[in-house]
Structure formats: C-alpha cells, structure tokens
Design a protein around this motif. Structure first.
Motif, PDB file in Angstrom:
ATOM      1  N   GLY A 192      57.624  63.310  43.169  1.00  0.00           N
ATOM      2  CA  GLY A 192      56.975  64.384  43.917  1.00  0.00           C
ATOM      3  C   GLY A 192      55.896  65.165  43.188  1.00  0.00           C
ATOM      4  O   GLY A 192      55.614  66.307  43.539  1.00  0.00           O
ATOM      5  N   LEU A 193      55.264  64.543  42.169  1.00  0.00           N
ATOM      6  CA  LEU A 193      54.213  65.248  41.436  1.00  0.00           C
ATOM      7  C   LEU A 193      52.857  65.172  42.124  1.00  0.00           C
ATOM      8  O   LEU A 193      51.925  65.872  41.748  1.00  0.00           O
ATOM      9  CB  LEU A 193      54.085  64.686  40.007  1.00  0.00           C
ATOM     10  N   GLY A 194      52.744  64.310  43.121  1.00  0.00           N
ATOM     11  CA  GLY A 194      51.481  64.194  43.835  1.00  0.00           C
ATOM     12  C   GLY A 194      51.163  62.755  44.182  1.00  0.00           C
ATOM     13  O   GLY A 194      52.017  61.876  44.083  1.00  0.00           O
ATOM     14  N   TYR A 195      49.914  62.579  44.590  1.00  0.00           N
ATOM     15  CA  TYR A 195      49.431  61.259  44.973  1.00  0.00           C
ATOM     16  C   TYR A 195      48.448  60.777  43.917  1.00  0.00           C
ATOM     17  O   TYR A 195      47.581  61.522  43.471  1.00  0.00           O
ATOM     18  CB  TYR A 195      48.739  61.325  46.335  1.00  0.00           C
ATOM     19  N   MET A 196      48.600  59.528  43.513  1.00  0.00           N
ATOM     20  CA  MET A 196      47.683  58.943  42.536  1.00  0.00           C
ATOM     21  C   MET A 196      46.970  57.771  43.181  1.00  0.00           C
ATOM     22  O   MET A 196      47.575  57.009  43.941  1.00  0.00           O
ATOM     23  CB  MET A 196      48.470  58.478  41.304  1.00  0.00           C
ATOM     24  N   LYS A 197      45.693  57.641  42.897  1.00  0.00           N
ATOM     25  CA  LYS A 197      44.953  56.490  43.400  1.00  0.00           C
ATOM     26  C   LYS A 197      45.572  55.205  42.859  1.00  0.00           C
ATOM     27  O   LYS A 197      46.475  55.232  42.034  1.00  0.00           O
ATOM     28  CB  LYS A 197      43.487  56.576  42.969  1.00  0.00           C
ATOM     29  N   TYR A 253      60.442  76.366  36.398  1.00  0.00           N
ATOM     30  CA  TYR A 253      60.249  75.737  37.701  1.00  0.00           C
ATOM     31  C   TYR A 253      60.389  74.220  37.607  1.00  0.00           C
ATOM     32  O   TYR A 253      59.996  73.624  36.600  1.00  0.00           O
ATOM     33  CB  TYR A 253      58.851  76.037  38.264  1.00  0.00           C
ATOM     34  N   LYS A 254      60.901  73.639  38.672  1.00  0.00           N
ATOM     35  CA  LYS A 254      60.800  72.189  38.794  1.00  0.00           C
ATOM     36  C   LYS A 254      59.421  71.880  39.379  1.00  0.00           C
ATOM     37  O   LYS A 254      59.054  72.413  40.411  1.00  0.00           O
ATOM     38  CB  LYS A 254      61.891  71.639  39.721  1.00  0.00           C
ATOM     39  N   PRO A 255      58.663  71.006  38.753  1.00  0.00           N
ATOM     40  CA  PRO A 255      57.307  70.724  39.244  1.00  0.00           C
ATOM     41  C   PRO A 255      57.327  70.003  40.585  1.00  0.00           C
ATOM     42  O   PRO A 255      58.231  69.213  40.867  1.00  0.00           O
ATOM     43  CB  PRO A 255      56.725  69.800  38.163  1.00  0.00           C
ATOM     44  N   ASN A 256      56.336  70.298  41.408  1.00  0.00           N
ATOM     45  CA  ASN A 256      56.025  69.480  42.578  1.00  0.00           C
ATOM     46  C   ASN A 256      54.522  69.560  42.810  1.00  0.00           C
ATOM     47  O   ASN A 256      53.816  70.302  42.125  1.00  0.00           O
ATOM     48  CB  ASN A 256      56.831  69.896  43.819  1.00  0.00           C
ATOM     49  N   LYS A 257      54.029  68.778  43.728  1.00  0.00           N
ATOM     50  CA  LYS A 257      52.577  68.670  43.914  1.00  0.00           C
ATOM     51  C   LYS A 257      51.943  70.002  44.328  1.00  0.00           C
ATOM     52  O   LYS A 257      50.787  70.273  43.994  1.00  0.00           O
ATOM     53  CB  LYS A 257      52.255  67.594  44.952  1.00  0.00           C
ATOM     54  N   TYR A 258      52.703  70.856  45.027  1.00  0.00           N
ATOM     55  CA  TYR A 258      52.175  72.140  45.465  1.00  0.00           C
ATOM     56  C   TYR A 258      51.977  73.064  44.264  1.00  0.00           C
ATOM     57  O   TYR A 258      50.919  73.674  44.102  1.00  0.00           O
ATOM     58  CB  TYR A 258      53.120  72.772  46.483  1.00  0.00           C
ATOM     59  N   ARG A 259      52.999  73.162  43.433  1.00  0.00           N
ATOM     60  CA  ARG A 259      52.908  74.034  42.261  1.00  0.00           C
ATOM     61  C   ARG A 259      51.861  73.523  41.270  1.00  0.00           C
ATOM     62  O   ARG A 259      51.163  74.313  40.631  1.00  0.00           O
ATOM     63  CB  ARG A 259      54.281  74.124  41.585  1.00  0.00           C
ATOM     64  N   ILE A 260      51.762  72.201  41.137  1.00  0.00           N
ATOM     65  CA  ILE A 260      50.758  71.625  40.236  1.00  0.00           C
ATOM     66  C   ILE A 260      49.351  71.997  40.709  1.00  0.00           C
ATOM     67  O   ILE A 260      48.514  72.421  39.911  1.00  0.00           O
ATOM     68  CB  ILE A 260      50.919  70.095  40.152  1.00  0.00           C
ATOM     69  N   SER A 261      49.084  71.851  41.999  1.00  0.00           N
ATOM     70  CA  SER A 261      47.748  72.179  42.529  1.00  0.00           C
ATOM     71  C   SER A 261      47.433  73.658  42.355  1.00  0.00           C
ATOM     72  O   SER A 261      46.307  74.025  41.992  1.00  0.00           O
ATOM     73  CB  SER A 261      47.663  71.802  44.006  1.00  0.00           C
ATOM     74  N   GLU A 262      48.411  74.518  42.602  1.00  0.00           N
ATOM     75  CA  GLU A 262      48.186  75.950  42.422  1.00  0.00           C
ATOM     76  C   GLU A 262      47.863  76.281  40.976  1.00  0.00           C
ATOM     77  O   GLU A 262      46.969  77.089  40.694  1.00  0.00           O
ATOM     78  CB  GLU A 262      49.422  76.731  42.893  1.00  0.00           C
ATOM     79  N   GLU A 263      48.576  75.655  40.048  1.00  0.00           N
ATOM     80  CA  GLU A 263      48.320  75.903  38.630  1.00  0.00           C
ATOM     81  C   GLU A 263      46.937  75.380  38.223  1.00  0.00           C
ATOM     82  O   GLU A 263      46.213  76.031  37.451  1.00  0.00           O
ATOM     83  CB  GLU A 263      49.406  75.236  37.786  1.00  0.00           C
ATOM     84  N   LEU A 264      46.558  74.220  38.747  1.00  0.00           N
ATOM     85  CA  LEU A 264      45.237  73.667  38.446  1.00  0.00           C
ATOM     86  C   LEU A 264      44.132  74.602  38.934  1.00  0.00           C
ATOM     87  O   LEU A 264      43.135  74.823  38.239  1.00  0.00           O
ATOM     88  CB  LEU A 264      45.082  72.278  39.097  1.00  0.00           C
TER      89      LEU A 264
END
Length: 202
Positions: A149-154, A184-195
């Motif tokens: 659940g960390l996100g989508y990769m090409k 926190y447990k990482p997920n794609k939403y939190r990763i994008s917000e941090e970026l």
C-alpha cells in the motif's frame, strides 16, 4: 458552476482525468500535463486491452483517445503541491472532492507489512551495490510497493538508470521510514502528503 466532474473506477481506485483536475483547480490541462512530465511522477497510463476494459467498466467515460491518463487522490495531491501559487487552496478543494477516499484511507495502512518493507530496502541496496538494474529485482520491488500500500509504481521497465532507483528509494522507502519514526504506518496517502510538505518547504 463546473460540470462533468466525474470520478471513474480503475481497479480498486477512484480516479479522475487531467481535464477534471483542470476544472477543479482552475489550472490549464497543459500546465498540469507539463507538471507531470517534469516531475516524472507515477500516473495511471492505460491503453490497448486495459483501456477497453476500463471503458467497459466506466460507460460514462467518453474520451476517444488511444491512451488515457488517470489520477487518484495522492497523484492529484502531488501535482497541486508543485504549483507554488495557491496550492493550499488547491489542497482544500481536493480534500472536499476526495472526501470519501480520504476517510477510507484510514484503513489503507492495514496492508502494510514490515517484513516486506525491509525486504524492499534490501532489494534496493542489492541493486545499488551491484550497480546493475536487474529487471527481476525491480519487478519484485514494484510488487512489494503495491502490495503493502505504498503507492503505484510504473512498470519495471520505467527504471532505466541509477537515478531512477534513487528516486524510487526516496519516494517509497525513505519517506516511509520517516513516517514510521513518527509512529505511523505508511500508506500512499501519507507518503504523498509528506512529499508535498517537503516540496513546499524547499
């Protein structure tokens, strides 16, 4: 009044088109597209059989193109985060439009697995040490990123240089480690917000 603000379904994700994002935030489609190109961020790019299936699953999708670019909430968040003027306002607009997706994201971290996460870091370290872009290892990393659940990769073929590996490491693993350190447990939403926060702070 903005019309035709439609969400579509792509796999398990609710997505929108560049046209819809343009109408939402009042930025031209060209500027959004250039933003995507310059950042080299992952997006959903579907064509051929995948596009046929997508149109079958989404009868309201009437765009007659050979390739469709689709964006989920984290992708939109990253895009608006790169517009220096008004991106806080854009962020609030997205929060309203993707309210259901954000609420459901609270459960997204349930798929996060620490063993898989550290295995992904191990694979990246191996690639860096060997200085060889082994496609199988890159494919394994892609599987881990999407599975936990960390996100989508090409596709694995999208990584063509050591710089691509470093970008992948930063986006999915370095940022995740920061979130883990904060409890926190990482997920794609939190990763994008941090970026986005880091982009704005630079």
């Amino acid at each position: 009044m903005v019309n035709n603000l439609v969400k579509y379904t792509h796999g398990k994700e609710n997505v929108i088109t560049i046209e819809t994002l343009s109408k939402l935030i009042g930025v031209s489609e060209t500027d959004i597209f250039m933003n995507i190109l310059e950042s080299n961020m992952p997006i959903y790019k579907i064509e051929d059989e995948d596009l046929i299936k997508f149109k079958r699953d989404n009868p309201s999708f009437k765009i007659n193109l050979e390739t469709a670019i689709l964006l989920d909430y984290p992708m939109c968040l990253e895009i608006v985060g790169r517009f220096k003027n008004g991106n806080i306002r854009f962020w609030h607009i997205l929060e309203c439009f993707f309210k259901e997706e954000i609420q459901s994201s609270l459960g997204e971290s349930n798929s996060f697995d620490y063993n898989d996460f550290y295995k992904g870091i191990e694979f990246i370290d191996r690639i860096k040490q060997d200085n060889k872009l082994e496609k199988k290892l890159i494919g394994d990393i892609k599987d881990i990123i999407e599975r936990i659940g960390l996100g989508y990769m090409k596709s694995r073929d999208s990584i063509t240089s050591n710089l691509g590996i470093l970008d992948l490491e930063y986006r999915y693993f370095y940022i995740s480690n920061i979130l883990i350190e904060r409890g926190y447990k990482p997920n794609k939403y939190r990763i994008s917000e941090e970026l986005v926060k880091r982009e704005n702070a630079s």
